[in-house]
Motif scaffolding. Structure first.
Motif, PDB file in Angstrom:
ATOM      1  N   THR A   1       0.834  -1.205   0.000  1.00  0.00           N
ATOM      2  CA  THR A   1       0.000   0.000   0.000  1.00  0.00           C
ATOM      3  C   THR A   1       0.868   1.253   0.000  1.00  0.00           C
ATOM      4  O   THR A   1       0.587   2.230  -0.710  1.00  0.00           O
ATOM      5  CB  THR A   1      -0.939  -0.006   1.214  1.00  0.00           C
ATOM      6  OG1 THR A   1      -1.792  -1.160   1.145  1.00  0.00           O
ATOM      7  CG2 THR A   1      -1.799   1.241   1.247  1.00  0.00           C
TER       8      THR A   1
ATOM      9  N   CYS B   1      -2.734  -1.113   8.274  1.00  0.00           N
ATOM     10  CA  CYS B   1      -2.491  -2.462   7.764  1.00  0.00           C
ATOM     11  C   CYS B   1      -1.781  -3.277   8.843  1.00  0.00           C
ATOM     12  O   CYS B   1      -0.787  -3.970   8.576  1.00  0.00           O
ATOM     13  CB  CYS B   1      -1.645  -2.415   6.497  1.00  0.00           C
ATOM     14  SG  CYS B   1      -2.418  -1.616   5.077  1.00  0.00           S
TER      15      CYS B   1
ATOM     16  N   ALA C   1      -3.735  -3.366  -2.324  1.00  0.00           N
ATOM     17  CA  ALA C   1      -3.070  -2.064  -2.185  1.00  0.00           C
ATOM     18  C   ALA C   1      -3.700  -1.035  -3.120  1.00  0.00           C
ATOM     19  O   ALA C   1      -3.905   0.123  -2.726  1.00  0.00           O
ATOM     20  CB  ALA C   1      -1.581  -2.210  -2.480  1.00  0.00           C
TER      21      ALA C   1
ATOM     22  N   ALA D   1      -5.636   2.174  -1.747  1.00  0.00           N
ATOM     23  CA  ALA D   1      -5.195   3.501  -2.172  1.00  0.00           C
ATOM     24  C   ALA D   1      -6.359   4.289  -2.778  1.00  0.00           C
ATOM     25  O   ALA D   1      -6.486   5.501  -2.537  1.00  0.00           O
ATOM     26  CB  ALA D   1      -4.053   3.386  -3.170  1.00  0.00           C
TER      27      ALA D   1
END
Length: 395
Positions: free
Chosen positions: A16, A197, A384, A388
């Motif tokens: 990420t 995360c 990811a 995002a």
């Protein structure tokens, strides 16, 4: 330049962070341990899943199928060891054939290259396997997931990201003029965006940030053996059982690793600490959190027999060997050597049901990844991108 803080230095956090850097963010990654991929990302079977197990249309199905391609492409581009070797899912008795057929249908619905084969055809791939039929899945592979993390760290370092080990997030609050502030113990960091995360600690980080997540993380330890060198010839690739659809885990399986070793497992038992890799690693505080969560007692009642069998197998190499011998009869108790365990961060609801799909919750300037079990490593680059997208929408 907008600033993002990512909490968690496993494969999802690093992927990420790399995705956010590619979108023009200045990124800081906070990892409480002294190394990257210290927990789930560094304690798994290194399998690149194909996506056949998951409900068509689910996050898991879509991201696993896409992730199977993107993680292999990433490995090729960045010199990470990998092999697309395929696998067998084997029905060991006729009563497993209907479930095997359902898997074949699900594979087709998800766009996974797979075909049903006979027992004789299965033995062309795995001469020692015992089955009445099998599903051959061509796109399953093995990969060095810690190596993927190392490659992501190299990319992030080259891009100027601020990567901090030994740096836990101890406090999170909204910024005075927007965004977030994160206290690390030595300083307060300010950013436009927070991405959680944190894996096994993800629900706690969410609560630290003022959210009340609808799921709680319950840690399950997966214990592995590996085949002794003299028995490694019994397994050529990956051999999986037909999963019981009433149970939450896939069951013990056999996986040839990149170094030629063969891992066997995992079973699934409640870990006595969020990051407890053995029965001797115990946290009274973590146990109290589990004990006061109503979902765990409802799950325990629902799967009492299965849970007891898993605990017995944890303490009995003979039982573990018997489970493996259903797949490969030549495997004996003396062939098994204890290997490193892993801990799965499983999100659970108060009614005792396990969250089956990836779970991501958002708040102003915040994105929290609250459930990312297998195939999250396979899907990490796809997750990811999704995270995002959510993060940019929240910032």
């Amino acid at each position: 330049m907008r600033h993002a803080i990512v909490i968690g230095g496993g494969i999802l956090g690093l992927a990420t962070a790399n995705e956010l850097v590619s979108r023009g963010y200045r990124v800081t990654v906070l990892e409480k341990e002294g190394r990257w991929a210290a927990h789930q990302s560094g304690h798994n079977s290194n399998v690149v899943h194909a996506g056949l197990y998951y409900k068509p249309g689910s996050f898991k199905a879509r991201m696993s199928v896409a992730g199977n391609r993107s993680i292999i492409d990433f490995a090729r581009a960045n010199g990470v060891a990998h092999e697309v070797c395929g696998k067998l899912v084997v029905a060991t008795s006729p009563d497993e054939l209907p479930a095997l057929n359902v898997l074949a249908e699900r594979a087709e619905a998800n766009g996974v290259p797979a075909k049903l084969i006979t027992a004789a055809e299965a033995r062309d791939y795995e001469p020692e396997v015992s089955c009445v039929a099998a599903l051959r899945v061509e796109s399953t592979g093995i990969i060095d997931f810690p190596g993927v993390c190392d490659a992501l760290v190299r990319l992030l370092t080259a891009a100027g990201a601020d990567l901090r080990l030994f740096t836990p997030a101890l406090g999170i609050r909204p910024g005075r003029t927007g965004g977030v502030e994160v206290a690390t113990g030595s300083e307060v960091l300010r950013a436009d965006l927070l991405v959680n995360c944190a894996g096994l600690q993800s629900d706690r980080v969410a609560r630290l940030a003022g959210l009340e997540p609808r799921a709680t993380i319950v840690p399950f330890r997966g214990e592995y053996y590996e085949l002794a060198p003299q028995a490694r010839h019994l397994v050529k690739g990956l051999i999986y059982p037909v999963p019981d659809p009433t149970l939450p885990f896939l069951g013990v399986h056999l996986t040839r690793m990149l170094d030629g070793s063969v891992h066997a497992g995992p079973n699934a038992v409640l870990a006595l600490r969020r990051e407890g890799y053995s029965w001797t690693q115990i946290s009274p505080a973590d146990l109290w959190d589990v004990a006061r969560f109503p979902g765990i007692w409802k799950l325990a009642r629902r799967f009492a027999k299965t849970g007891a069998e898993e605990v017995l197998r944890s303490f009995s190499k003979k039982r573990f060997a018997a489970s493996l011998a259903r797949l490969v009869p030549a495997v004996q108790e003396s062939d098994l050597v204890r290997a490193e365990a892993g801990v799965r961060a499983q999100a659970m609801l108060p009614d005792g049901s396990l969250v089956d799909d990836f779970l991501i919750e958002t708040a102003p300037a915040q994105v929290h990844v609250l459930n990312a079990p297998s195939p999250a490593a396979t899907s990490s680059l796809e997750i990811a991108r999704y995270v995002a997208d959510q993060a940019v929408a929240q910032a």
